[in-house]
Design an enzyme around this catalytic site. Structure first.
Site, PDB file in Angstrom:
ATOM      1  N   ASP A 482      -4.471  -2.795  -5.313  1.00  0.00           N
ATOM      2  CA  ASP A 482      -3.156  -3.417  -5.460  1.00  0.00           C
ATOM      3  C   ASP A 482      -3.165  -4.848  -4.916  1.00  0.00           C
ATOM      4  O   ASP A 482      -4.095  -5.242  -4.175  1.00  0.00           O
ATOM      5  CB  ASP A 482      -2.128  -2.562  -4.701  1.00  0.00           C
ATOM      6  CG  ASP A 482      -0.728  -2.632  -5.299  1.00  0.00           C
ATOM      7  OD1 ASP A 482      -0.436  -3.564  -6.068  1.00  0.00           O
ATOM      8  OD2 ASP A 482       0.093  -1.748  -4.956  1.00  0.00           O
ATOM      9  N   ASP A 552       5.650  -1.598 -12.490  1.00  0.00           N
ATOM     10  CA  ASP A 552       6.268  -0.636 -11.574  1.00  0.00           C
ATOM     11  C   ASP A 552       7.477   0.029 -12.226  1.00  0.00           C
ATOM     12  O   ASP A 552       8.031   0.981 -11.698  1.00  0.00           O
ATOM     13  CB  ASP A 552       6.718  -1.337 -10.286  1.00  0.00           C
ATOM     14  CG  ASP A 552       5.575  -1.453  -9.289  1.00  0.00           C
ATOM     15  OD1 ASP A 552       4.520  -0.834  -9.517  1.00  0.00           O
ATOM     16  OD2 ASP A 552       5.731  -2.167  -8.292  1.00  0.00           O
TER      17      ASP A 552
HETATM   18  C1  DGJ Z   1       3.002  -1.655  -5.852  1.00  0.00           C
HETATM   19  C2  DGJ Z   1       2.431  -0.762  -6.905  1.00  0.00           C
HETATM   20  O1  DGJ Z   1       2.648  -1.286  -8.171  1.00  0.00           O
HETATM   21  C3  DGJ Z   1       3.029   0.631  -6.748  1.00  0.00           C
HETATM   22  O2  DGJ Z   1       2.574   1.474  -7.765  1.00  0.00           O
HETATM   23  C4  DGJ Z   1       2.652   1.149  -5.390  1.00  0.00           C
HETATM   24  O3  DGJ Z   1       1.264   1.328  -5.312  1.00  0.00           O
HETATM   25  C5  DGJ Z   1       3.125   0.207  -4.303  1.00  0.00           C
HETATM   26  N1  DGJ Z   1       2.690  -1.129  -4.547  1.00  0.00           N
HETATM   27  C6  DGJ Z   1       2.631   0.660  -2.956  1.00  0.00           C
HETATM   28  O4  DGJ Z   1       2.942  -0.211  -1.955  1.00  0.00           O
END
Ligand code: DGJ
Length: 742
Positions: A482, A552
């Protein structure tokens, strides 16, 4: 420190652009006319050395006959004293100098203050897959090697440049493109992708007007706001017909693509490092390699263009059979479970085991624990940088959970965010100098975190070291990588001020170097590129990342439009799509579980809901559809995608169809947004089937119209079409069918 960098640098990028199995492609040079010609798939690309010695683009389009010849390249005349021949001539890679007013490919300042650069042909070398052409400035020892490779199947070209300083003094590069593409004057429409967090993948379609359209990221990484892809269509946008020229930049740092229609209506597309806040000091005998800019041509509309790109990505960009070094196509992704939306940071051994048990009962292949397992990570205020297992949450380390996941028949994946640090962390307390910063200036936090300066060799080695240790000590099959903020104050105070802007290149190079080294040391481990959703999706990261997290936003209705936009540039193979809970946290929209599953089944399916709370009926529905998905997944994610009805612009309906490469199977998805005035779903005239073969229709979810034949010819399904059942109406409805060749 440096050996790692040296070994890994851009060799990997260029290796990926060296296509295997190029038998049908050819590259030639006619020494009489000084014309280069590349042929591959249905595409020919021609350029030559003009009478001034510049490299000039001559043709890019449908494949021409082998016996067809082009005369020598002839410069464009001076239109007026204001429009020089130098600026009007479509150069392959123009230096800024000599009266150039369009976008330069390369702009430099010499040590003595001279800022004029005029590149002429010097030499070339044909290779089995293309050609390397060396240009040189008319008086100074600046050499640029342009690398061209063409794919035999898709005709997609990979172009990049290597700039070398053989002057006795350093030069400063202020702008460096990977390539410039040219189209003849005409009426065109431009397609490009924009977005924001939770709203990525908006397809923009507009008439290409006079002037420059800049698509870019100044954020240090690819970004949500725009994606490094374009498609230019002759005339108006058309999904199924017409000529399309398209391209994608393989770079995960700040990038820029400039699409120009100049004062004489000629069109050029120049792309590479973003020149904003950029410079690179090239010392004597040092080289700078640009990213690769891929470009392709299709005569079958935007749909044809994306099908070529999808195949090319699968065949030549994505990591291949891990560890074996062979060229087998990447496998369809495991169906995953991810804990994020169920637990957020509240992970624990018992809680994750409970989720894993439920996940296994659904037929899930891979269990992924998301954020929250390390350091003092209770929320997003602390912990990033401290990559040790949190003992309160996992008193016995990760092993009991991993063992349990394995015993349930799944493999195990884990979330990391390696390039970031919370100020509230042991790492930051120990190394406050490791973050991007300008001395004495504020350090702007985003999500309470700062960006580690991965360009620094010590930071690079730290990140590689902890990831290597994590993967060595734990049986981990997959890392979700991430990256949850963009850059601010991008100083690199280890270097003299004049060199600090090299951070834009070195950071991304080191990211690739780390990923490449991890792949080498842990060949079975797979990676997902996530950046708060789809903030780092590009053909650079996709050389290392087996999949991406597109957004997301997991609302199944929003996802239909996002997935539609995503697939213009990227294959569904990498497009992860989770089923999450309803009502959805973002839009508060309620949808049925089968609708959510069907929406996610258009890509690489995952489940991200709190399945611990699912009812028996929900478990049964998910189990049934996951099993059905497993049977046809390869067709969905690696077949030819036809976007039959777009969900864009508030469409009442949408539909997609994918056809397996050998035409033996096809899968159709149909969705209703909201039935109005009793409208029935449009007849779906299928595409891409073998007209003479017979196909059996099997519903995966929903029904066809009463009386629909169970077996009919490809011609029947394509001409008569698939008609959905009378009762396929309502809000947020979905249906899916498979057709199998008899
Ligand atoms: C952003 C990601 O896109 C989410 O899926 C998740 O992993 C969060 N970060 C976790 O902090």
């Amino acid at each position: 420190m440096r050996p790692l960098m040296k070994a890994l640098s851009f060799a990997a990028v260029l290796a990926a652009a060296s296509f295997a199995g190029m038998a049908q492609s050819s590259a030639s040079f006619d020494s009489t006319t000084k014309v280069f010609r590349l042929d591959g798939g249905n595409v020919s690309y021609v350029f030559g050395v003009n009478q001034r010695g510049e490299l000039q683009q001559m043709y890019w389009g449908g494949r021409i006959a082998a016996e067809d010849h082009f005369g020598p390249a002839m410069t464009q005349r001076e239109w007026a004293s204001f429009d020089t021949s130098y600026t009007n001539t479509p150069q392959e890679y123009a230096g800024w100098g000599g009266g150039l007013f369009v976008e330069p490919a390369l702009k430099v300042t010499f040590a003595d203050g001279v800022r004029d650069l005029v590149l002429h042909y010097d030499s070339h070398q044909l290779t089995a897959q293309g050609v390397d052409v060396v240009l040189k400035d008319i008086s100074r020892s600046i050499f640029v090697t342009l690398r061209y490779r063409i794919d035999s199947t898709t005709g997609i070209l990979a172009r990049s440049a290597t700039i070398e300083n053989r002057e006795p003094q350093p030069i400063t590069i202020e702008q460096a493109a990977a390539a410039a593409w040219a189209l003849p004057s005409g009426h065109y429409s431009l397609n490009y992708l924009t977005g924001r967090w939770a709203g990525e993948w908006t397809l923009n379609q507009e008439t290409l007007g006079t002037g420059a359209r800049v698509i870019e990221s100044r954020r240090g990484s690819t970004g949500h706001q725009a994606n490094p892809w374009f498609a230019i269509q002759a005339g108006d946008p058309d999904e199924h017909h017409g000529e399309v020229w398209f391209g994608a930049l393989a770079w995960s740092g700040s990038w820029r693509i400039v699409v120009e229609r100049d004062q004489l209506d000629a069109v050029r597309v120049t792309g590479g490092f973003n020149p904003f806040d950029f410079s690179f000091v090239l010392n004597p005998a040092v080289k700078l390699e640009t990213p690769v800019f891929y470009g392709g041509y299709s005569s079958s509309g935007l749909g044809g263009a994306s099908r070529l790109l999808h195949h090319f990505e699968i065949a030549h960009v994505l990591p291949h059979t891990v560890g074996t070094g062979d060229s087998a196509a990447p496998k369809p992704r495991p169906v995953i479970y991810n804990s994020w939306e169920a637990t957020e940071f509240r992970v624990s051994e018992a809680g994750q085991i409970a989720l894993a048990e439920k996940a296994a009962s659904l037929g899930i292949d891979r269990f992924v624990m998301d954020d929250g397992w390390f350091g003092q990570r209770k929320d997003d205020h602390a912990g990033l940088g401290d990559w040790y297992v949190n003992k309160e949450k996992f008193p016995n380390g990760l092993k009991p959970l991993i063992d349990k996941v394995h015993s349930l028949g799944m493999d195990f994946g884990l979330w990391v965010e390696p390039e970031m640090v919370n100020p509230d962390s042991d790492l930051y307390r120990k190394h406050p100098d490791w973050v991007l910063n300008f001395a004495g200036r504020p350090r702007t936090e985003q999500r309470n975190q700062l960006v580690l300066n991965l360009a620094r060799p010590d930071v690079r080695d730290y990140v590689l070291g902890f990831l290597d240790k994590l993967l060595t000590e734990n049986d981990i099959a997959f890392l979700k990588w991430d990256y949850n903020r963009n850059w601010s104050e991008p100083g690199w105070d280890q270097l003299p001020p004049a060199q600090q802007k090299q951070v834009y290149v070195e950071f991304t190079r080191n990211l690739y170097a780390i990923l490449g080294e991890l792949k080498k040391r842990h060949p079975k481990v797979e990676f997902e590129s996530c950046s708060g959703g789809g903030g780092r999706v590009d053909l650079g990261i996709l050389q290392y990342a087996d999949e991406v997290w597109p957004s997301d936003n997991t609302d199944p209705f929003d996802r239909l439009t996002q997935q539609d936009g995503f697939t213009y540039a990227y294959t569904p193979q990498v497009m992860m799509a989770w089923v999450t809970d309803s009502p959805h946290w973002l839009n508060k929209r309620t949808t049925s579980l089968s609708y959510r599953l069907l929406s996610s089944m258009q890509g690489s399916l995952g489940i991200g809901a709190n399945i611990a709370q699912w009812s028996g009926d929900e478990i049964a529905t998910a189990k049934r559809l996951i099993a059905a998905y497993h049977e046809v997944q390869q067709t969905i994610v690696q077949g030819d995608l036809y976007r039959l009805i777009s969900p864009r612009n508030g469409s009442e309906f949408s539909a997609t169809q994918t056809v397996k490469g050998d035409k033996s199977q096809s899968v159709v998805f149909a969705f209703i947004h909201s039935t109005q005035e009793g409208h029935t779903f449009p007849h779906l005239k299928l595409m891409g089937l073998d007209p003479t073969a017979r196909y059996a229709l099997t519903p995966i979810e929903g029904k066809a119209e009463a009386g629909t034949p169970t077996v009919a010819s490809g011609a029947w399904w394509m001409n008569h079409g698939l008609v959905l059942g009378e009762d396929f109406r309502g809000d947020f409805q979905g249906a899916a069918f498979r057709l199998d060749k008899k």
